[in-house]
Design a protein around this motif. Structure first.
Motif, short mmCIF file in Angstrom:
data_model
loop_
_atom_site.label_atom_id
_atom_site.label_comp_id
_atom_site.label_asym_id
_atom_site.label_seq_id
_atom_site.Cartn_x
_atom_site.Cartn_y
_atom_site.Cartn_z
N GLY B 69 0.83 -1.20 0.00
CA GLY B 69 0.00 0.00 0.00
C GLY B 69 0.86 1.26 0.00
O GLY B 69 0.60 2.22 -0.72
N LEU B 70 1.93 1.23 0.80
CA LEU B 70 2.87 2.36 0.85
C LEU B 70 3.51 2.59 -0.52
O LEU B 70 3.62 3.73 -0.97
N ALA B 71 3.92 1.48 -1.15
CA ALA B 71 4.57 1.58 -2.46
C ALA B 71 3.65 2.29 -3.45
O ALA B 71 4.05 3.23 -4.14
N LYS B 72 2.40 1.84 -3.47
CA LYS B 72 1.43 2.42 -4.42
C LYS B 72 1.25 3.91 -4.15
O LYS B 72 1.12 4.70 -5.08
N LEU B 73 1.23 4.27 -2.85
CA LEU B 73 1.03 5.67 -2.48
C LEU B 73 2.09 6.58 -3.08
O LEU B 73 1.82 7.70 -3.47
N ILE B 74 3.33 6.09 -3.13
CA ILE B 74 4.39 6.94 -3.67
C ILE B 74 4.70 6.62 -5.13
O ILE B 74 5.71 7.06 -5.68
N GLY B 75 3.82 5.81 -5.76
CA GLY B 75 3.95 5.57 -7.19
C GLY B 75 4.91 4.45 -7.56
O GLY B 75 5.33 4.35 -8.71
N GLU B 76 5.26 3.58 -6.59
CA GLU B 76 6.09 2.42 -6.90
C GLU B 76 5.18 1.23 -7.19
O GLU B 76 4.07 1.16 -6.65
N LYS B 77 5.63 0.29 -7.99
CA LYS B 77 4.82 -0.90 -8.25
C LYS B 77 4.77 -1.75 -6.99
O LYS B 77 3.71 -2.18 -6.55
N GLU B 78 5.91 -2.02 -6.44
CA GLU B 78 5.97 -2.79 -5.19
C GLU B 78 7.36 -2.62 -4.58
O GLU B 78 8.29 -2.20 -5.25
N PHE B 79 7.48 -2.94 -3.30
CA PHE B 79 8.81 -3.09 -2.70
C PHE B 79 9.00 -4.60 -2.61
O PHE B 79 8.34 -5.25 -1.80
#
Lengths: 194, 166
Positions: B69-79
């Motif tokens: 969810g955090l990744a999506k918030l900052i525009g990353e696909k995933e960590f």
């Protein structure tokens, strides 16, 4: 998403307790935990704030015994009810097999109930589910309070698709196991159809 | 359904267990653990005494979901990798084939570098196994005259009631 393990002969299902803040989702789980044989349950995990409000989820694994040679295990989750935890609620709905909606019977909480039910509908859709088709049970909690609305009035406002509905007082266990049993039954019946 | 049900068969289960065992030995770690993204434990290898496996599985999945969810918030696909460092034990968490989570618990007898290296190799193996597994369960679902009988097709109300007899 049910996980069927043919190798270990196990079946795992996920049930989520949903509802507005302070409606008694965690209390339901707590009662189930307190009244279940130690060998049939795992640890009750509560990710809560210092004031005991659910922050992320509560989790309780239950072993229900064997169906057709398969060990049947239910994973019960609650969501945080407070409106601003919506991002967390979405995460917990991932892979859900059955939903219990716990409604607060107090007249003053009807708006919160309705809002939460709409939120459930929306969040399920985002995960690719439909409230219409997902195994779903409704519980009217806190029936013992003097401010509780008549059950038929609540039914009229909240019942979505004629789903099984139970009156409960989660604090003393009334209706708690009936609710669990009903949703477990719906989930297993759903498996039958697949 | 959003994600198809995960069905595990004997052959692939054995392959997964073998991979986990090799990874545990090669990386010199304490526990190697495979969880599905929804928090269901799939397989484990290592010394699980004193570790609550079910809780570990559900919390890992919660952790990964929150990080996702955090990744999506900052525009990353995933960590794709999470690492938690403790005083004694460390946890290395990585995503395999976008749907399962590989957890390695290790102490100072191993190192982050070694774990990462071995996890990479094991992930490739696991990815292949899960590819086969998914294809297999798709095929089973697709064929109408399936030789494979779901044990739940004939489940009765009595079967379900008996679960709650106590």
């Amino acid at each position: 998403m049910t996980f069927i393990n043919y190798a270990a002969r196990e079946i795992n299902c996920k049930i989520v307790y949903y509802g507005p803040g302070l409606c008694g989702k965690t209390t339901n789980l707590q009662w189930i935990y307190d009244k279940t044989n130690p060998q049939a349950k795992g640890k009750l995990i509560s990710l809560a704030t210092e004031t005991d409000r659910t922050l992320f989820f509560d989790f309780l694994p239950l072993d229900l015994g064997t169906v057709r040679g398969f060990k049947t295990r239910f994973h019960l989750y609650t969501v945080p009810g407070q409106v601003f935890y919506d991002a967390s609620r979405k995460l917990i709905l991932k892979g859900v097999d059955g939903v219990v909606f716990v409604a607060d019977s107090q007249e003053a909480r009807m708006e919160a109930n309705n809002e939460s039910l709409q939120n459930l509908d929306k969040n399920l859709k985002e995960q690719g589910y439909e409230l219409k088709t997902v195994p779903f049970v409704l519980q009217f909690n806190k029936r013992d309070l003097p401010t509780a609305l008549p059950a038929d009035e609540m039914y009229r406002q909240l019942n979505f698709k004629g789903e099984p509905t139970f009156e409960a007082v989660a604090m003393n266990g009334t209706g708690v196991f009936d609710t669990l049993k009903a949703v477990a039954k719906l989930v297993l019946t759903e498996l039958k159809k697949k | 359904m959003a994600t198809p049900d995960l069905v595990m068969y004997e052959e692939e289960y054995q392959q997964i267990k073998d991979t986990l065992q090799r990874l545990q030995v090669d990386s010199n770690s304490k526990i190697v653990f495979l969880v599905d993204k929804n928090g269901q434990q799939i397989a484990v290898h290592g010394d699980m005494r004193g570790v609550d496996a079910t809780s570990l599985a559900s919390l890992t999945a919660g952790n990964v979901a929150a990080t996702d969810g955090l990744a999506k918030l900052i525009g990353e696909k995933e960590f794709s990798i999470l690492f938690h460092e403790g005083e004694r034990d460390n946890i290395h968490i990585s995503l395999v084939a976008q749907r399962v989570i590989l957890v390695v618990i290790f102490d100072d007898r191993s190192s982050l570098g070694l774990v990462r290296l071995r996890v990479k190799k094991a992930s490739a193996e696991l990815e292949k196994t899960f590819e086969v597994l998914l294809r297999k369960s798709e095929e089973e679902r697709g064929s109408l005259s399936s030789r494979f009988d779901s044990p739940f097709a004939e489940i009765t109300d009595e079967d379900i009631d008996s679960l709650f007899s106590e």
